[in-house]
Design a protein around this motif. Structure first.
Motif: not given
Ligand code: B12
Ligand code: SF4
Length: 462
Positions: A24, A71, A92, A95-96, A117-119, A122, A185, A200-201, A205, A236, A370
């Protein structure tokens, strides 16, 4: 225009597709005209150590590097950032993890930390850094001089660039056996969840439930189909069924789109947010599996963790999904600090009771505290696990299931390494029951996995 390298540091488990959140932000940077490359060190088929990552970065010579920190990979990310320091002018992190611990990346030598959210933010950071002037104060952004707050939740999700525009930033051989096929993805049709479970962490979002128009989601699905031949779509969203009118409108729009006639999709939702009478419409629109958050079979535990649901609601929702012809995936967790042998036994009883209607239980499921969660805040000092993620030994890398023989994968799924972390100093009785529950789920799943995979490609009923 800047050259931006986005890196996912190694996670304990491998990713079978590029991380959607990273795609994203890559798409948002591309839309702004920047040159973007992604390096996924957690990818299932990529074996690259930190030295290899530094060489990759040197070859691309980025102006800015962006690390995605969970984490579970924060400590590895900080170690990698130290080695990358000479390569990039600016690093930079987002992320979570930085969302709940924004100061921590800065204390580990990273220049800018982003919460939320980073869109939108960033690209603004990259523009600011490239301008040569001090970074202006931006929502969600912390620097060593300026501690920021969390970025506001993005209201107009339809206005964001689609993650698929970033597919070209990844090497397909990191994920696909033939080295060529692009592994998508998934996508988000909504963001946020109105609930606030104590474990929940999902702070990125957050609680504000926002959703895309049905037309925007269908257009993205159609583009994935037309450009990459995708016909199965994991949604997702945190809580796909949180708002019935929008969910029904989306189902109708998918049904009305000829190119998605045989498309299938899956979604995640809490057990109490599903109305059984909506499931048939979802199935007709191609929903082949619902992933239900249920967590416990004990009423007191459900109350303590603020799950807001009762075992009987959950039973009704799961049975209705099965009757509608869907695959049912059920999430169960073990090891809440308030959980004794009796409540654990009630969870085991619920699992056994639901077994005829459940195709797949989440593997493992031992509670990880978490940061940012109520459970962490309430118990870290008491149990002495403050800042546990900074000790790499507490987040050991697991064998890569994508390259292990099947019986070895099964052996690994029958144990949960989190139990050995002993965050909550479980009694022997609790530990034995948790171990039995993890084993029980893995064996149930072993018997049903082939059926589950086959169901993902079955077209919707007429
Ligand atoms: C889908 C998902 C997965 C999928 C990912 C599939 C895929 N191809 O994308 C899968 C099933 C693989 C997965 C696995 C895991 N997940 Co997960 N997952 C999610 C979920 C439900 C949605 C992620 C998502 O797409 N969010 C939407 C986008 C918009 O948000 P985002 O991903 O965070 O990205 C945004 C920001 O973080 C930011 N950002 C991201 N990267 C960067 C980098 C920079 C430089 C900047 C500036 C910003 C930025 O901008 C992005 C866009 O807005 C989230 C819950 C959630 N609501 O986020 C949990 C979540 C991210 N997962 C979590 C966890 C714990 C895991 C696992 C450890 C679970 C486990 N025990 O297996 C594993 C970890 C992966 C591993 N391999 O070790 C936790 C993370 C908590 C934490 N503090 O780390 C979350 C928050 C769930 C929760 N409610 O607790 N996961
Ligand atoms: S229902 Fe799911 S996404 Fe919502 S707060 Fe609870 S665990 Fe998190």
């Amino acid at each position: 225009m800047a050259r931006v390298l986005l890196i996912m540091p190694r996670l304990p488990q491998r990713l079978g597709a590029p991380y959607l959140g990273q795609q994203a932000i890559a798409a948002a940077l591309l839309a702004r005209g920047h040159e973007v490359r992604c390096l996924d060190l957690a990818a299932s088929r990529l074996e690259l150590d930190d030295r290899g990552a530094v060489a990759f970065a040197e070859a691309f010579a980025p102006d800015v590097m962006g690390l995605t920190l969970f984490t579970n990979n924060a400590a590895r990310g900080y170690a990698l950032a130290r080695q990358l320091r000479p390569v990039a002018r600016w690093i930079v992190a987002g992320g979570p993890h930085p969302t709940v611990c924004p100061g921590e990346p800065l204390a580990h030598g990273i220049d800018v930390s982003v919460a939320g959210e980073g869109e939108l933010v960033l690209p603004a950071i990259v523009d600011g850094l490239m301008s040569g002037r001090p970074l202006p104060s931006l929502p969600g952004v912390s620097t060593r001089d300026d501690a920021g707050t969390c970025a506001e939740a993005i209201a107009d999700l339809d206005g964001l660039a689609w993650p698929l525009h970033a597919y070209g930033c990844y090497d397909p051989s990191w994920y696909s056996a033939d080295g060529r096929t692009v592994v998508p993805g998934g996508l988000c049709t909504s963001r946020g969840c109105p609930a606030r479970c104590t474990f929940c962490a999902n702070y990125v979002t957050g609680r504000a439930y926002r959703f895309r128009s049905a037309a925007s989601v269908v257009a993205e699905m159609r583009a994935l189909h037309d450009q990459y031949g995708v016909m199965h779509f994991p949604f997702w969203d945190d809580a796909f069924t949180a708002l019935r009118p929008r969910q029904n409108a989306l189902c109708d729009a998918i049904l009305a789109e000829p190119s998605l006639k045989n498309a299938t999709w899956t979604c995640i939702t809490p057990g109490n947010m599903v109305k059984p009478f909506d499931l048939e419409r979802m199935r007709k629109a191609g929903c082949v599996a619902v992933n239900f958050g249920i967590e416990s079979g004990d009423l007191d535990i459900l109350r303590v963790i603020q799950k807001g649901q009762r075992p009987e609601h959950v039973r009704a929702a799961v049975q209705a999904a099965k009757q509608a012809g869907m695959t049912t995936v059920v999430n169960i967790m073990f090891g809440f600090p308030e959980e004794g042998p009796d409540s654990l036994q009630r969870t085991m009883d619920l699992m056994a009771d639901l077994a005829p209607w459940v195709d797949y239980y989440n593997n493992r499921g031992v509670l990880v505290p978490f940061p940012g969660t109520t459970i962490y805040d309430r118990w870290h000092a008491h149990y002495g696990f403050t800042g546990w993620w900074l000790d790499v030994a507490r987040v050991p890398e697991e064998p890569n299931p994508f390259t292990q023989p099947q019986d070895e994968v099964q052996r690994l799924l029958e144990i949960d390494p989190t139990l050995d972390q002993d965050f909550f100093r479980y009694s022997d009785a609790v530990r034995d029951l948790i171990a039995a529950g993890v084993r029980w789920k893995a064996r149930h799943n072993q018997a049903t996995i082939a059926r589950m995979i086959a169901s993902y490609t079955s077209p919707a009923p007429p």
